[in-house]
Write an enzyme that holds these catalytic residues in place. Structure first.
Site, PDB file in Angstrom:
ATOM      1  N   ARG A 213       1.033  -0.904   0.021  1.00  0.00           N
ATOM      2  CA  ARG A 213       0.033  -0.021  -0.361  1.00  0.00           C
ATOM      3  C   ARG A 213       0.910   1.063   0.052  1.00  0.00           C
ATOM      4  O   ARG A 213       0.595   2.195  -0.797  1.00  0.00           O
ATOM      5  CB  ARG A 213      -0.905  -0.701   1.027  1.00  0.00           C
ATOM      6  CG  ARG A 213      -1.933   1.013   0.805  1.00  0.00           C
ATOM      7  CD  ARG A 213      -3.141   0.352   1.822  1.00  0.00           C
ATOM      8  NE  ARG A 213      -2.940   1.027   3.669  1.00  0.00           N
ATOM      9  CZ  ARG A 213      -4.134   0.047   4.061  1.00  0.00           C
ATOM     10  NH1 ARG A 213      -5.012  -0.130   3.848  1.00  0.00           N
ATOM     11  NH2 ARG A 213      -3.694   0.689   5.302  1.00  0.00           N
ATOM     12  N   THR A 283      -0.083   5.299  17.557  1.00  0.00           N
ATOM     13  CA  THR A 283      -0.493   5.999  17.641  1.00  0.00           C
ATOM     14  C   THR A 283       1.076   7.177  18.155  1.00  0.00           C
ATOM     15  O   THR A 283       2.035   7.908  18.784  1.00  0.00           O
ATOM     16  CB  THR A 283      -1.452   6.928  18.323  1.00  0.00           C
ATOM     17  OG1 THR A 283      -2.644   6.309  18.036  1.00  0.00           O
ATOM     18  CG2 THR A 283      -1.711   8.235  18.678  1.00  0.00           C
ATOM     19  N   VAL A 285       4.233   5.444  18.593  1.00  0.00           N
ATOM     20  CA  VAL A 285       5.368   5.543  17.251  1.00  0.00           C
ATOM     21  C   VAL A 285       4.949   6.611  16.279  1.00  0.00           C
ATOM     22  O   VAL A 285       6.259   7.364  16.201  1.00  0.00           O
ATOM     23  CB  VAL A 285       5.849   4.004  17.241  1.00  0.00           C
ATOM     24  CG1 VAL A 285       6.748   3.978  15.999  1.00  0.00           C
ATOM     25  CG2 VAL A 285       6.028   3.206  18.417  1.00  0.00           C
ATOM     26  N   GLY A 286       3.749   6.959  15.951  1.00  0.00           N
ATOM     27  CA  GLY A 286       3.649   7.570  14.898  1.00  0.00           C
ATOM     28  C   GLY A 286       4.231   8.947  15.148  1.00  0.00           C
ATOM     29  O   GLY A 286       4.951  10.685  14.295  1.00  0.00           O
ATOM     30  N   GLU A 303      -0.523   6.148   9.605  1.00  0.00           N
ATOM     31  CA  GLU A 303      -2.211   5.421   9.861  1.00  0.00           C
ATOM     32  C   GLU A 303      -1.727   4.829  11.126  1.00  0.00           C
ATOM     33  O   GLU A 303      -1.000   3.571  11.510  1.00  0.00           O
ATOM     34  CB  GLU A 303      -1.694   4.343   8.365  1.00  0.00           C
ATOM     35  CG  GLU A 303      -3.257   3.825   8.261  1.00  0.00           C
ATOM     36  CD  GLU A 303      -3.096   2.439   8.794  1.00  0.00           C
ATOM     37  OE1 GLU A 303      -4.210   2.915  10.112  1.00  0.00           O
ATOM     38  OE2 GLU A 303      -3.152   1.672   8.731  1.00  0.00           O
ATOM     39  N   CYS A 337      -6.018  -1.995  13.216  1.00  0.00           N
ATOM     40  CA  CYS A 337      -6.760  -0.713  13.926  1.00  0.00           C
ATOM     41  C   CYS A 337      -8.279  -0.414  13.716  1.00  0.00           C
ATOM     42  O   CYS A 337      -8.758   0.419  13.143  1.00  0.00           O
ATOM     43  CB  CYS A 337      -5.345   0.064  12.545  1.00  0.00           C
ATOM     44  SG  CYS A 337      -4.168   0.097  13.187  1.00  0.00           S
ATOM     45  N   GLU A 434      -6.807   0.928  21.914  1.00  0.00           N
ATOM     46  CA  GLU A 434      -7.334  -1.240  21.826  1.00  0.00           C
ATOM     47  C   GLU A 434      -7.295  -1.571  22.184  1.00  0.00           C
ATOM     48  O   GLU A 434      -5.967  -2.349  22.417  1.00  0.00           O
ATOM     49  CB  GLU A 434      -6.545  -0.087  20.496  1.00  0.00           C
ATOM     50  CG  GLU A 434      -6.923   0.460  19.066  1.00  0.00           C
ATOM     51  CD  GLU A 434      -5.876   0.055  17.892  1.00  0.00           C
ATOM     52  OE1 GLU A 434      -6.436  -0.135  17.022  1.00  0.00           O
ATOM     53  OE2 GLU A 434      -4.684   0.132  18.258  1.00  0.00           O
TER      54      GLU A 434
HETATM   55  C1  SIN Z   1      -6.251  -2.819   6.545  1.00  0.00           C
HETATM   56  O1  SIN Z   1      -5.567  -2.687   5.695  1.00  0.00           O
HETATM   57  O2  SIN Z   1      -7.778  -2.669   6.103  1.00  0.00           O
HETATM   58  C2  SIN Z   1      -6.226  -2.449   8.032  1.00  0.00           C
HETATM   59  C3  SIN Z   1      -4.801  -1.989   8.368  1.00  0.00           C
HETATM   60  C4  SIN Z   1      -4.335  -1.743   9.650  1.00  0.00           C
HETATM   61  O3  SIN Z   1      -4.955  -2.575  10.347  1.00  0.00           O
HETATM   62  O4  SIN Z   1      -3.675  -1.247   9.740  1.00  0.00           O
END
Ligand code: SIN
Length: 534
Positions: A213, A283, A285-286, A303, A337, A434
């Protein structure tokens, strides 16, 4: 260990894929899998040996097109999360190797960025073809090092490869602009150009798809990359890099380093040659990466974590809501996520939904991802399991009730029972953060406003889901949700053709889709003067 025959699993994956783009990576828990009539028995060692023979199980990093050990010979062990066994060892690299990877990427950028879009597109297409041709081996690597069920792993390979196919096509559509000039003798243009070397830091939950991605759009527009995969799941990254080389993507355009995360991260951040950092992960580390990137003013895409609400209204179709919530919660054993972290159910439908949902969750089969019928693999490691345990304990100590599960699975170690908790409240840890595991907390609400308030009462803003049969409500609530992605009557929404990313503290930028390539481009304004030639 009894494992699904690779060929049979390919067949069952094809069966799923036939349902369309959103089904490529459906957890098979609600897919009608065809019977697996042929099985083979293969232990992990035999599988590992076969993968080595195929050339796709690599134990070295990739620097400038050459496979390399760490300069000081240090290694890290890669474990199978289902068994704890060591699959292999990979180099434990640090700053020096990262500097060399950056130099290789910097040199390769000079020629890769000059290739025509059509030529880059052909290379990416070839890479896509190879990823698909080796879907079985890549799926096996994913299950070995990450643990997700083999069928779901094969779904990830398709999902991941699709980003490469999509951006192979998009490479040819990086258009600029002509701006009507306010002065008669000038002509104004916008050129789009690649940012340069990209540092891509990727997580363990999608060992392939989170790489493709990022790397797909980067390579498509002429950037080169240094990938740092998670030290838990480097093998899929290395296999994908091997296939990139086989596809003729020039040496140095794709580099992979792994090992000491902070040394590698700091080196990427400090280098003026790295012009962009793209990251998927926590988050915390981001935020560090964002701060670190400021020293050299790099572009950043993040992300980060989510805290997805899944709102079930009284007017929802219960079967649709159960199916959607199941997919949104239990994909990858709750380790995404975008997994539903809070299932917020209106009081009129609460009991009915809780019963039907618990019944569906009870049918989920837990085990080694290679075992026939398993839909819930292990968690990534024991630390992840302890986190899940502590979140459940916190909820129970504050009044939540176990409707199903609620403890470590009899398989032990990294396996947790698919769990449903009732009477969960917003102030419990499980609603605030989470859980990243197979625990579905049910919260109760009365009014639409209250549901929106509960849903938005978090710093996160990645994915949200709503279940309702009322069209006006679906629009009203969608618009009120402070989230980057919204699924309406659907729990699996990720696809390469749509923009993926969050708002608030869930991140910056978008990945995938036509918008995803902009993150790797700079705009250059060009003004041509004296155009009337007087
Ligand atoms: C996804 O691409 O659907 C999930 C990606 C993630 O959990 O970061």
């Amino acid at each position: 260990m009894t494992i699904i025959s690779a060929r049979m699993a390919v067949r069952s994956c094809k069966h799923l894929c036939a349902r369309g783009v959103f089904s490529h990576y459906l957890p098979s828990m609600y897919a009608a899998s065809p019977p697996l009539s042929r099985q083979i028995s293969m232990d992990a060692q035999t599988l590992t040996a076969r993968l080595k023979e195929s050339g796709l199980l690599r134990s070295q990093a990739l620097l400038g097109g050459k496979w390399s050990d760490a300069y000081d010979g240090k290694t890290i062990k890669v474990h199978n999360p289902a068994t704890g066994e060591v699959i292999t060892e990979v180099p434990c690299m640090g700053s020096n190797e990262t500097k060399d990877a950056i130099s290789s990427a910097y040199d390769a950028f000079k020629s890769w960025s000059k290739q025509t879009a059509a030529a880059r597109s052909r290379h990416l297409r070839k890479w896509y073809d190879l990823l698909i041709a080796h879907r079985e081996e890549l799926g096996q690597l994913i299950t070995l090092e990450q643990g997700k069920p083999f069928q779901e792993a094969m779904g990830e390979v398709t999902y991941g490869a699709n980003f490469i196919e999509f951006f192979a096509e998009e490479a040819k559509r990086v258009y600029g602009d002509i701006i009507p000039s306010p002065l008669a003798d000038r002509r104004l243009f916008v050129l789009k150009q690649p940012v340069g070397v990209v540092g891509a830091i990727t997580p363990w939950n999608f060992p392939l798809a989170m790489i493709t991605r990022k790397v797909g759009p980067a390579l498509a527009c002429g950037c080169t990359v240094v990938i740092k995969p998670s030290e838990f799941t480097p093998l899929t990254a290395l296999a994908a890099a091997e296939l990139a080389l086989q596809a003729g993507i020039p040496p140095g355009a794709v580099n992979v380093v792994m090992g000491n995360s902070s040394d590698i991260g700091d080196t990427l951040l400090a280098s003026p040659e790295v012009r962009k950092i793209t990251f998927t992960g926590s988050t915390a580390v981001g935020k560090k990466l964002m701060a670190g990137a400021s020293a050299t003013v790099k572009k950043v895409s993040l992300e980060l974590g989510g805290n997805a609400p899944c709102i079930v209204f009284d007017d929802a179709d219960v079967d649709v809501a159960v199916k959607g919530a199941l997919g949104a919660k239990f994909r990858n054993s709750g380790q995404t996520c975008v997994c539903a972290n809070r299932i917020i159910v209106q009081e009129g439908i609460y009991e009915k939904f809780a019963n039907a949902f618990s019944k569906a969750v009870q049918n989920l089969q837990v085990g080694n991802g290679f075992t026939e019928g398993v839909t819930q693999g292990p968690l990534i490691n024991e630390a992840a399991l302890h986190k899940v345990e502590s979140f459940v304990q916190d909820a129970l100590s504050k009044g939540a009730k176990v409707l199903l599960g609620g403890k470590i699975h009899s398989l032990g170690r990294t396996f947790y029972e698919p769990t449903v908790l009732g009477d969960v409240k917003s102030e419990m840890l499980i609603s605030r953060e989470e859980v990243f595991g197979p625990v579905a907390p049910l919260l109760r609400f009365r009014t639409e406003d209250e549901a929106i308030h509960i849903a938005n009462d978090t710093n996160a803003g990645l994915a949200a889901y709503i279940f309702t049969n009322n069209v006006q409500r679906s629009w009203r609530v969608t618009e009120a949700l402070e989230y980057g992605l919204v699924g309406v009557n659907e729990g699996i929404i990720s696809t390469e053709v749509a923009p993926f990313g969050g708002v608030k503290q869930s991140g910056l930028g978008r990945e995938g889709s036509k918008y995803g390539i902009d993150e790797y481009l700079e705009m250059k304004y060009v003004c041509l003067g004296n155009m009337m030639g007087n």
